[in-house]
Motif scaffolding. Structure first.
Motif, PDB file in Angstrom:
ATOM      1  N   GLY A  85      -4.955  -3.032  15.825  1.00 21.91           N
ATOM      2  CA  GLY A  85      -5.347  -4.491  16.640  1.00 21.91           C
ATOM      3  C   GLY A  85      -5.613  -5.479  15.844  1.00 21.91           C
ATOM      4  O   GLY A  85      -4.963  -6.030  14.961  1.00 21.91           O
ATOM      5  N   GLN A  86      -6.874  -6.032  15.731  1.00 25.72           N
ATOM      6  CA  GLN A  86      -7.324  -7.266  14.930  1.00 25.72           C
ATOM      7  C   GLN A  86      -7.232  -6.886  13.318  1.00 25.72           C
ATOM      8  O   GLN A  86      -7.008  -7.834  12.705  1.00 25.72           O
ATOM      9  N   LEU A  87      -7.487  -5.773  13.083  1.00 22.64           N
ATOM     10  CA  LEU A  87      -7.101  -5.229  11.654  1.00 22.64           C
ATOM     11  C   LEU A  87      -5.936  -5.794  11.202  1.00 22.64           C
ATOM     12  O   LEU A  87      -5.619  -6.261  10.128  1.00 22.64           O
ATOM     13  N   ALA A  88      -4.936  -5.271  12.017  1.00 22.62           N
ATOM     14  CA  ALA A  88      -3.509  -5.424  11.706  1.00 22.62           C
ATOM     15  C   ALA A  88      -3.311  -7.152  11.547  1.00 22.62           C
ATOM     16  O   ALA A  88      -2.464  -7.362  10.610  1.00 22.62           O
ATOM     17  N   SER A  89      -3.754  -7.842  12.346  1.00 23.66           N
ATOM     18  CA  SER A  89      -3.533  -9.315  12.144  1.00 23.66           C
ATOM     19  C   SER A  89      -4.352  -9.750  10.844  1.00 23.66           C
ATOM     20  O   SER A  89      -3.606 -10.615  10.379  1.00 23.66           O
ATOM     21  N   TRP A  90      -5.483  -9.450  10.846  1.00 21.02           N
ATOM     22  CA  TRP A  90      -6.093  -9.883   9.596  1.00 21.02           C
ATOM     23  C   TRP A  90      -5.334  -9.398   8.300  1.00 21.02           C
ATOM     24  O   TRP A  90      -5.072 -10.353   7.499  1.00 21.02           O
ATOM     25  N   TYR A  91      -4.896  -8.129   8.313  1.00 18.10           N
ATOM     26  CA  TYR A  91      -4.218  -7.792   7.138  1.00 18.10           C
ATOM     27  C   TYR A  91      -2.959  -8.655   6.938  1.00 18.10           C
ATOM     28  O   TYR A  91      -2.721  -9.092   5.690  1.00 18.10           O
ATOM     29  N   HIS A  92      -2.188  -8.700   7.908  1.00 17.79           N
ATOM     30  CA  HIS A  92      -0.875  -9.634   7.891  1.00 17.79           C
ATOM     31  C   HIS A  92      -0.976 -10.972   7.101  1.00 17.79           C
ATOM     32  O   HIS A  92      -0.306 -11.638   6.380  1.00 17.79           O
ATOM     33  N   LYS A  93      -2.298 -11.488   7.578  1.00 12.20           N
ATOM     34  CA  LYS A  93      -2.921 -12.958   6.945  1.00 12.20           C
ATOM     35  C   LYS A  93      -3.226 -12.964   5.447  1.00 12.20           C
ATOM     36  O   LYS A  93      -3.204 -13.812   4.820  1.00 12.20           O
ATOM     37  N   HIS A  94      -3.730 -11.895   4.934  1.00 15.90           N
ATOM     38  CA  HIS A  94      -4.326 -11.498   3.802  1.00 15.90           C
ATOM     39  C   HIS A  94      -4.001 -10.591   2.834  1.00 15.90           C
ATOM     40  O   HIS A  94      -4.282 -10.434   1.544  1.00 15.90           O
ATOM     41  N   GLN A  95      -2.773  -9.920   3.097  1.00 11.93           N
ATOM     42  CA  GLN A  95      -1.964  -8.966   2.257  1.00 11.93           C
ATOM     43  C   GLN A  95      -1.858  -9.291   0.883  1.00 11.93           C
ATOM     44  O   GLN A  95      -1.794  -8.334   0.160  1.00 11.93           O
ATOM     45  N   ASP A  96      -1.627 -10.551   0.605  1.00  9.04           N
ATOM     46  CA  ASP A  96      -1.089 -10.993  -0.779  1.00  9.04           C
ATOM     47  C   ASP A  96      -2.386 -11.214  -1.533  1.00  9.04           C
ATOM     48  O   ASP A  96      -2.169 -11.646  -2.480  1.00  9.04           O
ATOM     49  N   GLN A  97      -3.584 -11.202  -0.966  1.00 11.28           N
ATOM     50  CA  GLN A  97      -4.585 -11.598  -1.847  1.00 11.28           C
ATOM     51  C   GLN A  97      -4.963 -10.579  -3.068  1.00 11.28           C
ATOM     52  O   GLN A  97      -4.798  -9.224  -2.554  1.00 11.28           O
ATOM     53  N   ASP A  98      -5.660 -10.871  -4.284  1.00  8.96           N
ATOM     54  CA  ASP A  98      -5.724  -9.966  -5.208  1.00  8.96           C
ATOM     55  C   ASP A  98      -6.815  -8.998  -4.873  1.00  8.96           C
ATOM     56  O   ASP A  98      -6.936  -7.928  -5.381  1.00  8.96           O
ATOM     57  N   ASN A  99      -7.570  -9.384  -3.807  1.00  9.61           N
ATOM     58  CA  ASN A  99      -8.845  -8.488  -3.391  1.00  9.61           C
ATOM     59  C   ASN A  99      -8.474  -7.633  -2.241  1.00  9.61           C
ATOM     60  O   ASN A  99      -9.398  -6.629  -1.810  1.00  9.61           O
ATOM     61  N   VAL A 100      -7.403  -7.452  -1.907  1.00 19.19           N
ATOM     62  CA  VAL A 100      -6.885  -6.669  -0.599  1.00 19.19           C
ATOM     63  C   VAL A 100      -5.772  -5.603  -1.262  1.00 19.19           C
ATOM     64  O   VAL A 100      -4.673  -6.181  -1.833  1.00 19.19           O
ATOM     65  N   TYR A 101      -6.119  -4.623  -0.932  1.00 15.57           N
ATOM     66  CA  TYR A 101      -5.275  -3.465  -1.591  1.00 15.57           C
ATOM     67  C   TYR A 101      -5.326  -2.519  -0.491  1.00 15.57           C
ATOM     68  O   TYR A 101      -5.903  -1.723   0.076  1.00 15.57           O
ATOM     69  N   LYS A 102      -3.799  -2.100  -0.012  1.00 13.52           N
ATOM     70  CA  LYS A 102      -3.597  -1.172   1.108  1.00 13.52           C
ATOM     71  C   LYS A 102      -2.605  -0.133   0.411  1.00 13.52           C
ATOM     72  O   LYS A 102      -1.578  -0.422  -0.325  1.00 13.52           O
ATOM     73  N   PHE A 103      -2.798   1.094   0.814  1.00 21.56           N
ATOM     74  CA  PHE A 103      -1.923   2.286   0.140  1.00 21.56           C
ATOM     75  C   PHE A 103      -1.719   3.421   1.115  1.00 21.56           C
ATOM     76  O   PHE A 103      -2.777   3.627   2.034  1.00 21.56           O
ATOM     77  N   ASN A 104      -0.833   4.141   1.175  1.00 22.84           N
ATOM     78  CA  ASN A 104      -0.665   5.368   1.773  1.00 22.84           C
ATOM     79  C   ASN A 104      -1.283   6.516   1.089  1.00 22.84           C
ATOM     80  O   ASN A 104      -1.303   6.645  -0.077  1.00 22.84           O
ATOM     81  N   LYS A 105      -1.726   7.435   1.926  1.00 22.05           N
ATOM     82  CA  LYS A 105      -2.468   8.785   1.398  1.00 22.05           C
ATOM     83  C   LYS A 105      -2.028   9.657   2.178  1.00 22.05           C
ATOM     84  O   LYS A 105      -1.504   9.733   3.559  1.00 22.05           O
ATOM     85  N   ASN A 106      -1.777  11.056   1.467  1.00 22.27           N
ATOM     86  CA  ASN A 106      -1.267  12.339   2.505  1.00 22.27           C
ATOM     87  C   ASN A 106      -2.338  13.380   2.451  1.00 22.27           C
ATOM     88  O   ASN A 106      -2.015  14.430   2.972  1.00 22.27           O
ATOM     89  N   ARG A 107      -3.627  13.112   2.225  1.00 28.36           N
ATOM     90  CA  ARG A 107      -4.543  14.132   2.384  1.00 28.36           C
ATOM     91  C   ARG A 107      -5.951  13.491   2.996  1.00 28.36           C
ATOM     92  O   ARG A 107      -5.853  12.205   3.226  1.00 28.36           O
ATOM     93  N   TYR A 108      -6.785  14.221   3.335  1.00 24.47           N
ATOM     94  CA  TYR A 108      -8.067  13.680   4.076  1.00 24.47           C
ATOM     95  C   TYR A 108      -8.618  12.612   3.285  1.00 24.47           C
ATOM     96  O   TYR A 108      -8.999  11.579   3.543  1.00 24.47           O
ATOM     97  N   SER A 109      -8.762  13.022   1.796  1.00 25.14           N
ATOM     98  CA  SER A 109      -9.572  12.122   0.939  1.00 25.14           C
ATOM     99  C   SER A 109      -8.563  10.996   0.511  1.00 25.14           C
ATOM    100  O   SER A 109      -7.655  10.979   0.210  1.00 25.14           O
ATOM    101  N   SER A 110      -9.219   9.786   0.387  1.00 25.32           N
ATOM    102  CA  SER A 110      -8.265   8.817   0.133  1.00 25.32           C
ATOM    103  C   SER A 110      -8.291   8.727  -1.505  1.00 25.32           C
ATOM    104  O   SER A 110      -7.482   7.900  -1.902  1.00 25.32           O
ATOM    105  N   PHE A 111      -9.021   9.772  -2.104  1.00 22.48           N
ATOM    106  CA  PHE A 111      -8.790   9.896  -3.794  1.00 22.48           C
ATOM    107  C   PHE A 111      -7.606  11.057  -4.084  1.00 22.48           C
ATOM    108  O   PHE A 111      -7.067  10.545  -5.036  1.00 22.48           O
ATOM    109  N   GLN A 112      -7.537  12.033  -3.186  1.00 24.66           N
ATOM    110  CA  GLN A 112      -6.400  12.863  -3.331  1.00 24.66           C
ATOM    111  C   GLN A 112      -4.895  12.483  -3.581  1.00 24.66           C
ATOM    112  O   GLN A 112      -4.615  11.635  -2.566  1.00 24.66           O
TER     113      GLN A 112
END
Length: 188
Positions: A85-112
């Motif tokens: 939804g709206q998060l996808a739209s927001w991300y597409h406009k802001h994804q190149d900012q230095d303070n925005v970081y999206k990454f894939n994870k393959n376990r429940y924890s975002s750290f694992q």
């Protein structure tokens, strides 16, 4: 003490939130959208970090433990793995900012199995603000890992949701009582 902080928006994807998502948490997941996006915008306006750990799987992976637990979801390259939804739209406009970081994870924890800990430490971030789904699965496991790595967690109650309301309520109490997290509530 560091005053840098990061907002984690955990797994707010089509498969977990959209009404036709493969493993959606129902109306509770959609009901948090406006509040979650408001927190994203507040962090962005202040120049704080917005981090989007996103579940990522391969179809019928015989080696992944979730294959036996849940229907296929957040499959690589599918619309289900995309932000909702709206998060996808927001991300597409802001994804190149230095303070925005999206990454894939393959376990429940975002750290694992990710570089999240290194990312946070290299930026001297110690305060985490958690949002997303599911409260009692991926948000919970991320909070536990953060606790074990000496981060301080805050959970926005208005911006976490689950398909299991008993689990949701239990996790909110666990954040506070066992992990020392602040559960932040807003007046509505």
């Amino acid at each position: 003490m560091s005053n840098k902080k990061a907002l984690l928006v955990i797994d707010y994807t089509n498969d977990f939130v959209a009404s036709d998502g493969a493993l959606n948490c129902g109306e509770p997941g959609r009901a948090i959208e406006d509040d979650l996006l408001q927190h994203v915008k507040e962090f962005d306006e202040k120049g704080d970090y917005i981090i989007l750990p996103t579940d990522y799987h391969f179809k019928d992976d015989p080696f992944h433990p979730e294959t036996a637990l849940f229907p296929p979801h957040n499959i690589a390259g599918t619309p289900g793995q995309e932000l909702y939804g709206q998060l996808a739209s927001w991300y597409h406009k802001h994804q190149d900012q230095d303070n925005v970081y999206k990454f894939n994870k393959n376990r429940y924890s975002s750290f694992q199995n990710t570089n999240l800990d290194n990312y946070l430490r290299s930026r001297d971030i110690k305060d985490l603000y958690l949002t997303g789904v599911c409260t009692d699965i991926c948000v919970l496991h991320t909070a536990i890992a953060a606790y074990n790595l000496d981060y301080h967690s805050n959970v926005y109650e208005d911006s976490v949701a689950s398909f299991d309301q008993v689990g949701h309520k239990w996790a909110l109490a666990h954040f506070k009582n066992s992990l020392g997290a602040n559960v932040l509530t807003t007046d509505k």
